[in-house]
Design a protein around this motif. Structure first.
Motif, PDB file in Angstrom:
ATOM      1  N   CYS A  37       0.833  -1.214   0.000  1.00 24.49           N
ATOM      2  CA  CYS A  37       0.000   0.000   0.000  1.00 24.49           C
ATOM      3  C   CYS A  37       0.864   1.259   0.000  1.00 24.49           C
ATOM      4  N   THR A  69     -11.419   4.138  -7.517  1.00 22.65           N
ATOM      5  CA  THR A  69     -11.322   4.567  -6.119  1.00 22.65           C
ATOM      6  C   THR A  69     -10.094   5.445  -5.868  1.00 22.65           C
ATOM      7  N   ILE A 171      -9.353  -0.441  -1.327  1.00 26.56           N
ATOM      8  CA  ILE A 171     -10.080   0.297  -0.289  1.00 26.56           C
ATOM      9  C   ILE A 171      -9.130   0.871   0.751  1.00 26.56           C
ATOM     10  N   ALA A 172      -8.051   0.142   1.069  1.00 22.64           N
ATOM     11  CA  ALA A 172      -7.060   0.684   2.001  1.00 22.64           C
ATOM     12  C   ALA A 172      -6.445   1.958   1.432  1.00 22.64           C
ATOM     13  N   MET A 174      -7.796   3.878  -0.876  1.00 24.30           N
ATOM     14  CA  MET A 174      -8.872   4.862  -0.970  1.00 24.30           C
ATOM     15  C   MET A 174      -9.036   5.629   0.342  1.00 24.30           C
ATOM     16  N   GLU A 175      -9.081   4.895   1.445  1.00 26.58           N
ATOM     17  CA  GLU A 175      -9.273   5.539   2.742  1.00 26.58           C
ATOM     18  C   GLU A 175      -8.039   6.341   3.150  1.00 26.58           C
ATOM     19  N   ALA A 176      -6.854   5.836   2.830  1.00 28.31           N
ATOM     20  CA  ALA A 176      -5.625   6.550   3.174  1.00 28.31           C
ATOM     21  C   ALA A 176      -5.556   7.891   2.443  1.00 28.31           C
ATOM     22  N   ARG A 177      -6.106   7.930   1.235  1.00 28.30           N
ATOM     23  CA  ARG A 177      -6.082   9.162   0.446  1.00 28.30           C
ATOM     24  C   ARG A 177      -7.186  10.134   0.852  1.00 28.30           C
ATOM     25  N   GLY A 178      -8.127   9.687   1.665  1.00 29.63           N
ATOM     26  CA  GLY A 178      -9.260  10.540   1.999  1.00 29.63           C
ATOM     27  C   GLY A 178     -10.179  10.738   0.814  1.00 29.63           C
ATOM     28  N   THR A 180     -13.249  10.927  -1.399  1.00 27.74           N
ATOM     29  CA  THR A 180     -14.611  11.269  -0.997  1.00 27.74           C
ATOM     30  C   THR A 180     -15.651  10.835  -2.021  1.00 27.74           C
TER      31      THR A 180
END
Length: 323
Positions: A37, A69, A171-172, A174-178, A180
């Motif tokens: 990641c 994503t 998804i990891a 995606m969330e790390a990048r914020g 939206t």
């Protein structure tokens, strides 16, 4: 084949085997996963996904999920890469190579060129001792105990595990990048999803000459004519400064019929509904739908800076594909 053959039992067995494979996959979400990641998050180029056969089909889905994503990615077929498509790669890219055996010949042929260009390699295999696993900068293990195929040959549990590991990566990141919902909408402008995420009230409302509006001193008859002329089942009521005073709807008319009111003489301001539900033109159309459903109403007036600018009803949202 006998009519009594129990297809359902076999189907349930397949689901159980693949579910068990996914349960076991969590043990491989480890330091290597985090390293992969981090490597991708620092990538200045794209993620190039490769795979042969069933791994290739899964690779196409993983590339598509990454791209949608927030991680630029696309799939390159290893066979085509050997005949010119390798030119799509740039030294800033990362290659994500997928093979359950870790010995896909078409991919192994490309590795010397990929290494020579200085392109980082992440492999995803079921064999940590395989050639692809050993040559990769990061190896993601996707080992499963058995395939759902009774011959233990057809890729089933292994492809399910591969797809899940790809989803976990996407998804990891995606969330790390914020990342939206607005970011997601920009890569999904088509279809119902894009319309729900991108359309704003301003895009679907009636405004200008299409806006049903009448002065509060006008008669009920004039208001009825305006409702009929614009076809929204309502009209906005404004004062001398064009500020919103209220609303008059088909429902208000039905309630008036029992009161024997003179529609020619009675002012609409006397029978209108004051303090109607309003919404800003800049909010998402989906929020307008939610407000109408919560209030159990079929229309909304649009107000910006306390001034009436538009109107819409459920039919507008239906036509726009928001519902």
């Amino acid at each position: 084949m006998p009519d009594s053959f129990d297809y359902g039992q076999i189907g349930r067995r397949v689901i159980d085997i693949e579910a068990e494979a996914l349960k076991g996959l969590s043990q491989y979400i480890n330091g290597s996963f985090s390293e992969a990641c981090q490597l991708i998050s620092r990538c200045q180029g794209k993620v190039i996904v490769m795979g042969m056969g069933k791994s290739g089909h899964i690779g196409c889905k993983i590339a598509a999920t990454l791209a949608s994503t927030g991680t630029p990615a696309f799939f390159v077929h290893p066979g085509e890469a050997s005949h010119g498509d390798l030119g799509m790669l740039d030294k800033r890219d990362i290659v994500l190579a997928i093979s359950n055996s870790g010995e896909a010949g078409e991919i192994l042929t490309l590795l010397p060129v990929i290494k020579r260009q200085g392109i980082a390699l992440i492999s995803m295999t079921g064999k940590p001792e395989s050639t692809m696993a050993r040559l990769a900068q990061v190896h993601l293990q996707i080992t499963v105990n058995q395939e759902a195929c009774p011959l233990n040959l057809a890729p089933t549990s292994s492809t399910t595990a591969t797809l899940a590991m790809g989803d976990a990566l996407a998804i990891a990141l995606m969330e790390a990048r914020g990342f939206t919902a607005d970011d997601f909408a920009l890569s999904h402008p088509g279809g119902a999803l894009g319309r729900k995420l991108l359309l704003r009230i301003a895009d679907v409302m009636h405004s200008g000459e299409r806006l049903p509006v009448i002065h509060q001193d006008a008669s009920i008859k004039d208001a009825l004519l305006e409702v009929s002329r614009q076809g929204l089942g309502m009209t906005a009521i404004v004062d001398d400064n064009q500020m919103l005073s209220g609303i008059f709807t088909d429902g208000d008319l039905r309630r008036l019929l029992d009161k024997r009111i003179d529609i020619h003489q009675t002012r609409i301001g006397e029978v209108m509904s004051a303090n109607p539900a309003t919404i800003s033109s800049q909010v998402l159309a989906a929020e307008g739908l939610k407000l109408m459903e919560e209030r159990k109403i079929n229309g909304l007036l649009v107000v910006d800076d306390q001034r009436l600018v538009g109107a819409l009803n459920m039919h507008d949202l239906l036509r726009a594909g928001v519902m």
